[in-house]
Write an enzyme that holds these catalytic residues in place. Sequence first.
Site, PDB file in Angstrom:
ATOM      1  N   HIS A   1     -53.413  22.893 -14.976  1.00  0.00           N
ATOM      2  CA  HIS A   1     -53.529  23.124 -13.519  1.00  0.00           C
ATOM      3  C   HIS A   1     -54.710  23.693 -13.053  1.00  0.00           C
ATOM      4  CE1 HIS A   1     -48.958  22.959 -12.898  1.00  0.00           C
ATOM      5  NE2 HIS A   1     -48.716  23.339 -14.072  1.00  0.00           N
TER       6      HIS A   1
ATOM      7  N   CYS B   1     -42.646  23.734  -8.570  1.00  0.00           N
ATOM      8  CA  CYS B   1     -43.361  23.508  -9.697  1.00  0.00           C
ATOM      9  C   CYS B   1     -43.253  24.675 -10.523  1.00  0.00           C
ATOM     10  CB  CYS B   1     -44.499  22.794  -9.649  1.00  0.00           C
ATOM     11  SG  CYS B   1     -45.284  22.464 -11.306  1.00  0.00           S
TER      12      CYS B   1
ATOM     13  N   CYS C   1     -42.725  22.050 -18.438  1.00  0.00           N
ATOM     14  CA  CYS C   1     -42.038  22.071 -17.266  1.00  0.00           C
ATOM     15  C   CYS C   1     -41.157  23.343 -16.906  1.00  0.00           C
ATOM     16  CB  CYS C   1     -41.070  20.919 -17.042  1.00  0.00           C
ATOM     17  SG  CYS C   1     -40.510  20.693 -15.376  1.00  0.00           S
TER      18      CYS C   1
ATOM     19  N   GLU D   1     -48.001  17.163  -8.158  1.00  0.00           N
ATOM     20  CA  GLU D   1     -47.688  17.284  -9.707  1.00  0.00           C
ATOM     21  C   GLU D   1     -48.135  15.879 -10.185  1.00  0.00           C
ATOM     22  OE1 GLU D   1     -44.196  18.783 -12.753  1.00  0.00           O
ATOM     23  OE2 GLU D   1     -43.870  18.932 -10.439  1.00  0.00           O
TER      24      GLU D   1
ATOM     25  N   GLY E   1     -46.656  25.353 -12.155  1.00  0.00           N
ATOM     26  CA  GLY E   1     -47.546  25.715 -11.153  1.00  0.00           C
ATOM     27  C   GLY E   1     -47.492  26.906 -10.607  1.00  0.00           C
TER      28      GLY E   1
END
Length: 264
Positions: free
Chosen positions: A147, A204, A70, A195, A207
């Site tokens: 992703h 994100c 994260c 997410e 992301g």
Amino acid sequence: MHGLGNDFVIIDARAPEISDSWTMPSGKAAAIANRHSGIGCDQLIILRPSDKADVRMQIYNADGGEVEACGNATRCVVKLLGDGTSIETDGGMISGHVTEEGAIVDMGEPRFEWNAIPLAYAMDSQHMPVGWEDLQDPAAVNVGNPHVIFFVPDSEAVELDRLGPLIEVDPLFPARVNVNVAHVKDGDIHLRVWERGVGLTHACGTGACATAVAAIKRGLVQSPVNVHLPGGKLILSWQPDSPIMMQGPTTYVFSGETNWDDFE
């Protein structure tokens, strides 16, 4: 803490009296993350001792599922623990430096191999021959977690709240997937993210990393690039065969104590 509105409950479990075998049941993690009956967050972060880095970071999404990485939480942990902090995660080793507004973090090198993302079967991960309605020709990148990225004329026009959950659990993605829709304007990326285990978020970090890498590889933008999310802006830098560098703000909201047994 939060990074661009992507918010976290951070529990420091590095104290000697806390056993290494201390676990976080998924139900308890989800109860803490619940915004109505818990503390409320997008992700729950547990800090533990590490023999490889300054700290080991465990990450639980709002649904209680544990995930590998994260980016926004990484910046928050670096800001919390201090300049030069190294962090062990299930997605790899990362580190960062404190800035006036937040932190800049080394997110490691992206992965493009189909089985590293992972995908269910072999294909070109940078121009995937698949699509969902008007979302076509995606790229897939693993930046510690998986992703899929779609470049579209207008990211705001995509029904991401409807398509995101369908794509997240598609059998093509054995570990589920984070869904990114982006468009490029004046050399900047404008991004929205569904997410996995969370839903639509204000920001994100991983992301933004994955989307910037995919856009640079396709020649749509140049490094460094500004990535605009609903919660604000991140600055991403990347060159082939190099780690991704992500810079952005962090905000310390509050600290407190609570009764552990209240969360079931």
